[in-house]
Design a protein around this motif. Structure first.
Motif, PDB file in Angstrom:
ATOM      1  N   GLN A  23       0.520   9.948  -8.794  1.00 43.99           N
ATOM      2  CA  GLN A  23      -0.142   8.905  -9.490  1.00 43.99           C
ATOM      3  C   GLN A  23       0.004   7.632  -8.497  1.00 43.99           C
ATOM      4  OE1 GLN A  23       0.433   7.659 -13.674  1.00 43.99           O
ATOM      5  NE2 GLN A  23      -1.406   6.360 -13.332  1.00 43.99           N
ATOM      6  N   ASP A  26      -1.688   7.978  -5.400  1.00 43.06           N
ATOM      7  CA  ASP A  26      -3.351   7.824  -5.725  1.00 43.06           C
ATOM      8  C   ASP A  26      -3.752   6.423  -5.835  1.00 43.06           C
ATOM      9  OD1 ASP A  26      -3.671  10.628  -5.727  1.00 43.06           O
ATOM     10  OD2 ASP A  26      -3.732  10.837  -7.827  1.00 43.06           O
ATOM     11  N   THR A  27      -3.045   5.628  -6.632  1.00 44.97           N
ATOM     12  CA  THR A  27      -3.214   4.259  -6.888  1.00 44.97           C
ATOM     13  C   THR A  27      -3.242   3.487  -5.503  1.00 44.97           C
ATOM     14  OG1 THR A  27      -2.414   4.326  -8.813  1.00 44.97           O
ATOM     15  CG2 THR A  27      -2.381   2.219  -8.044  1.00 44.97           C
ATOM     16  N   ILE A  29      -3.912   4.478  -2.564  1.00 41.70           N
ATOM     17  CA  ILE A  29      -4.927   4.845  -1.641  1.00 41.70           C
ATOM     18  C   ILE A  29      -6.175   4.415  -2.127  1.00 41.70           C
ATOM     19  CG2 ILE A  29      -6.245   6.835  -1.005  1.00 41.70           C
ATOM     20  CD1 ILE A  29      -3.991   8.688  -0.551  1.00 41.70           C
ATOM     21  N   GLY A  30      -6.298   4.268  -3.510  1.00 42.45           N
ATOM     22  CA  GLY A  30      -7.240   3.581  -4.263  1.00 42.45           C
ATOM     23  C   GLY A  30      -7.367   2.058  -3.799  1.00 42.45           C
ATOM     24  N   VAL A  31      -6.253   1.479  -3.639  1.00 38.02           N
ATOM     25  CA  VAL A  31      -6.180   0.117  -3.412  1.00 38.02           C
ATOM     26  C   VAL A  31      -6.584  -0.161  -1.855  1.00 38.02           C
ATOM     27  CG1 VAL A  31      -4.532  -1.921  -3.206  1.00 38.02           C
ATOM     28  CG2 VAL A  31      -4.721  -0.564  -5.399  1.00 38.02           C
ATOM     29  N   GLN A  32      -6.049   0.628  -1.067  1.00 37.08           N
ATOM     30  CA  GLN A  32      -6.318   0.682   0.192  1.00 37.08           C
ATOM     31  C   GLN A  32      -7.856   0.894   0.614  1.00 37.08           C
ATOM     32  OE1 GLN A  32      -4.277  -0.641   2.642  1.00 37.08           O
ATOM     33  NE2 GLN A  32      -2.850  -0.682   0.917  1.00 37.08           N
ATOM     34  N   ALA A  33      -8.444   1.652  -0.149  1.00 32.29           N
ATOM     35  CA  ALA A  33     -10.012   1.857   0.097  1.00 32.29           C
ATOM     36  C   ALA A  33     -10.814   0.901  -0.567  1.00 32.29           C
ATOM     37  CB  ALA A  33     -10.507   3.157  -0.668  1.00 32.29           C
ATOM     38  N   MET A  34     -10.280   0.107  -1.484  1.00 32.88           N
ATOM     39  CA  MET A  34     -11.133  -0.974  -2.179  1.00 32.88           C
ATOM     40  C   MET A  34     -10.899  -2.152  -0.984  1.00 32.88           C
ATOM     41  SD  MET A  34     -10.836  -0.886  -6.115  1.00 32.88           S
ATOM     42  CE  MET A  34      -8.897  -1.142  -6.267  1.00 32.88           C
ATOM     43  N   ASP A  35      -9.987  -2.205  -0.511  1.00 29.43           N
ATOM     44  CA  ASP A  35      -9.436  -3.501   0.337  1.00 29.43           C
ATOM     45  C   ASP A  35     -10.450  -3.224   1.736  1.00 29.43           C
ATOM     46  OD1 ASP A  35      -8.360  -5.661   1.370  1.00 29.43           O
ATOM     47  OD2 ASP A  35      -6.944  -4.472   2.628  1.00 29.43           O
ATOM     48  N   ASN A  37     -13.323  -1.537   1.821  1.00 29.65           N
ATOM     49  CA  ASN A  37     -14.484  -1.738   1.514  1.00 29.65           C
ATOM     50  C   ASN A  37     -15.085  -3.248   1.393  1.00 29.65           C
ATOM     51  OD1 ASN A  37     -15.318   0.735   1.416  1.00 29.65           O
ATOM     52  ND2 ASN A  37     -14.887   1.219  -0.659  1.00 29.65           N
TER      53      ASN A  37
END
Length: 60
Positions: A23, A26-27, A29-35, A37
């Motif tokens: 988890q 996953d968190t 990678i999600g934060v990196q993807a949002m940044d 974008n």
């Protein structure tokens, strides 16, 4: 664009040898993807302006 994101992700994860849980990975990678974008959302790539009108007509 995908390779750019992958390279950025590799640079960010390289100092970390492991993540405590799946988890947390996953968190992270999600934060990196949002940044990513947020930074590059309005960026127009070379040559894109040539096909932009055509692509927009597909989605109208």
């Amino acid at each position: 664009m995908i390779e750019s994101f992958n390279n950025r992700l590799k640079r960010k994860t390289n100092p970390k040898t492991e993540f405590p849980t799946e988890q947390s990975l996953d968190t992270f990678i999600g934060v990196q993807a949002m940044d990513y974008n947020d930074r590059y959302f309005n960026r127009i790539h070379k040559g894109f302006w040539q096909v932009r009108d055509t692509l927009e007509s597909y989605f109208d």
